[in-house]
Write a protein that holds these residues in place. Structure first.
Motif, PDB file in Angstrom:
ATOM      1  N   TYR A 276      46.119  35.299  45.501  1.00 46.02           N
ATOM      2  CA  TYR A 276      45.101  34.330  45.099  1.00 46.02           C
ATOM      3  C   TYR A 276      45.751  33.437  44.045  1.00 46.02           C
ATOM      4  O   TYR A 276      46.882  33.688  43.615  1.00 46.02           O
ATOM      5  N   THR A 278      45.874  31.574  40.223  1.00 47.15           N
ATOM      6  CA  THR A 278      45.384  31.596  38.844  1.00 47.15           C
ATOM      7  C   THR A 278      45.926  30.372  38.125  1.00 47.15           C
ATOM      8  O   THR A 278      46.949  29.804  38.508  1.00 47.15           O
ATOM      9  N   CYS A 292      36.122  35.903  38.238  1.00 48.73           N
ATOM     10  CA  CYS A 292      37.256  36.581  38.870  1.00 48.73           C
ATOM     11  C   CYS A 292      36.843  37.169  40.220  1.00 48.73           C
ATOM     12  O   CYS A 292      35.865  37.923  40.297  1.00 48.73           O
ATOM     13  N   CYS A 294      38.518  39.300  42.081  1.00 46.39           N
ATOM     14  CA  CYS A 294      39.236  40.537  42.413  1.00 46.39           C
ATOM     15  C   CYS A 294      38.475  41.759  41.899  1.00 46.39           C
ATOM     16  O   CYS A 294      38.315  41.924  40.679  1.00 46.39           O
ATOM     17  N   PHE A 313      40.575  31.175  38.257  1.00 49.39           N
ATOM     18  CA  PHE A 313      40.885  31.756  39.564  1.00 49.39           C
ATOM     19  C   PHE A 313      40.483  30.819  40.700  1.00 49.39           C
ATOM     20  O   PHE A 313      39.534  30.042  40.577  1.00 49.39           O
TER      21      PHE A 313
END
Length: 402
Positions: A276, A278, A292, A294, A313
């Motif tokens: 992903y 960031t 976030c 995750c 994110f």
């Protein structure tokens, strides 16, 4: 001669420290890791299977694997932060060998002060830097009178005169350009403190005592070379994301330049990405997530920062990834052959589905195994490495996931 390269494919924080440590640990020969851009703003995390953890800035991420560090002339040295990091490593039982190029530029406390004053002045519209004076060091070194490189550090009398010039002439002039006001008397008293100058001269002495100084002929002595990059392709100083970039060539360009000066004719290039995106700092982030994404997210390095804010994110855009890497490879000298690997980290942070960007405002979710198949389908690299955890033991070549 051939060499290995580790480059961040995004906005930094991709896992370059992890992959550098993994590659250095695979080497059973005399290994040198070369920092080819950036400086003390880098934060490359390495965690060993036994739990030992360090965030590397001046020292290479191959340190725990026994590699030696070389800081190139593209590196920005900061004797203050070097000394602090060295003390932390010593408490871990490591006293790594470091050699630096004589033309590497040097950050002063006055560059750090200007950087932080600028960020504070702009408030919510700040650039989003780390506040350690990287851009200001580069800007100052464009002016001959105020240049400071490693080779200038040895003559104490001339060094002191240079530092006084930077403090008494450059600093106030530069701040007037950036924040358009004169310093208060309190601010003048702070920056003119003799204690700051004396402490910095002490840090420089510690720096010179610990580091060897050598040009690129030093590279000929090593069996294995690993070039470790800082930041990522989307932060390159020539990237379309300007002005929210770093003043550095973050891709293969500096490596290509060094290769021409040595006997390097082949590069094994590793582009690193999380599964992903960031971004730690201001600037655009396509399809940014409100929080976030995750379920198992853990990051002890990228904590909320005074100037950068909190980590942001977004889903990975694989088409954009392909484009950025292809454009970077075009900067490589045609005389140098290459092998390209994509390293994908943080796969352990998702339990089931991983989101993928399909352009502005459009994402799809894929099961973890389908995400990997989708990656194989949409990219055409020579090799792949996947990481399912924070240590080198969690990194596996693609054949082990077939």
């Amino acid at each position: 001669m051939q060499a290995t390269v580790v480059i961040g494919a995004n906005y930094g924080d991709e896992g370059k420290g992890l992959i550098t440590d993994y590659l250095a640990a695979l080497s059973n020969t005399n290994t040198l890791v070369i920092r080819f851009n950036g400086g003390a703003q880098a934060g490359h995390t390495v965690q060993l299977p036994n739990g030992l953890r360090h965030v590397f800035s001046h020292f290479s991420s191959g340190t725990f694997a026994g590699a030696t560090t070389y800081l190139s002339d593209f590196f920005i040295a900061n004797p203050i932060l070097f000394t602090q990091e060295l003390e932390k490593l010593k408490t871990c039982g490591y006293s790594p060998t470091v050699t630096i190029h004589p033309n590497a530029v040097v950050t002063t406390p006055y560059d750090m002060y200007i950087n932080q004053m600028f960020e504070n002045f702009h408030g919510k519209k700040r650039h989003g830097s780390c506040g350690v004076g990287i851009s200001e060091t580069i800007e100052r070194n464009l002016h001959t009178k105020f240049q400071l490189t490693v080779k200038d550090l040895f003559d104490q009398e001339k060094l002191t005169a240079k530092l006084l010039n930077i403090r008494d002439e450059w600093l106030e002039c530069r701040l007037d350009q950036l924040i358009h006001r004169k310093l208060t008397q309190e601010e003048k008293d702070l920056i003119s403190s003799e204690d700051i100058l004396e402490y910095f001269l002490g840090d420089i002495q510690n720096f010179l005592t610990y580091c060897d100084v050598a040009d690129y002929s030093y590279l000929d002595k090593w069996d294995k070379l690993i070039f470790e990059g800082a930041q990522g392709l989307l932060l390159d100083q020539e990237h379309k994301g300007f002005p929210h970039v770093t003043r550095s060539n973050t891709g293969v360009q500096n490596v290509s330049t060094i290769a021409k000066l040595t006997n390097i004719n082949h590069l094994d290039i590793h582009y690193v990405t999380r599964c992903y995106l960031t971004r730690h700092g201001a600037g655009p982030l396509l399809n940014e997530c409100p929080s976030c994404p995750c379920p198992n997210f853990k990051d002890e390095t990228n904590l909320p920062h005074k100037f950068q804010g909190s980590l942001r994110f977004a889903p990975l855009d694989i088409e954009e990834l392909n484009t950025e890497i292809a454009e970077d490879l075009n900067k490589l000298s045609k005389q140098i052959s290459k092998n390209v690997t994509l390293a994908v980290t943080c796969l352990d942070q998702f339990e089931e589905k991983i989101a993928v960007s399909k352009g502005a405002g459009n994402t799809i979710e894929l099961a973890k195994k389908k995400f990997i198949k989708y990656l194989f389908k949409k990219t055409k690299f020579d090799n792949y490495i996947f990481s399912y955890g924070p240590t080198r033991a969690d990194c596996k070549p693609a054949v082990e996931f077939a």
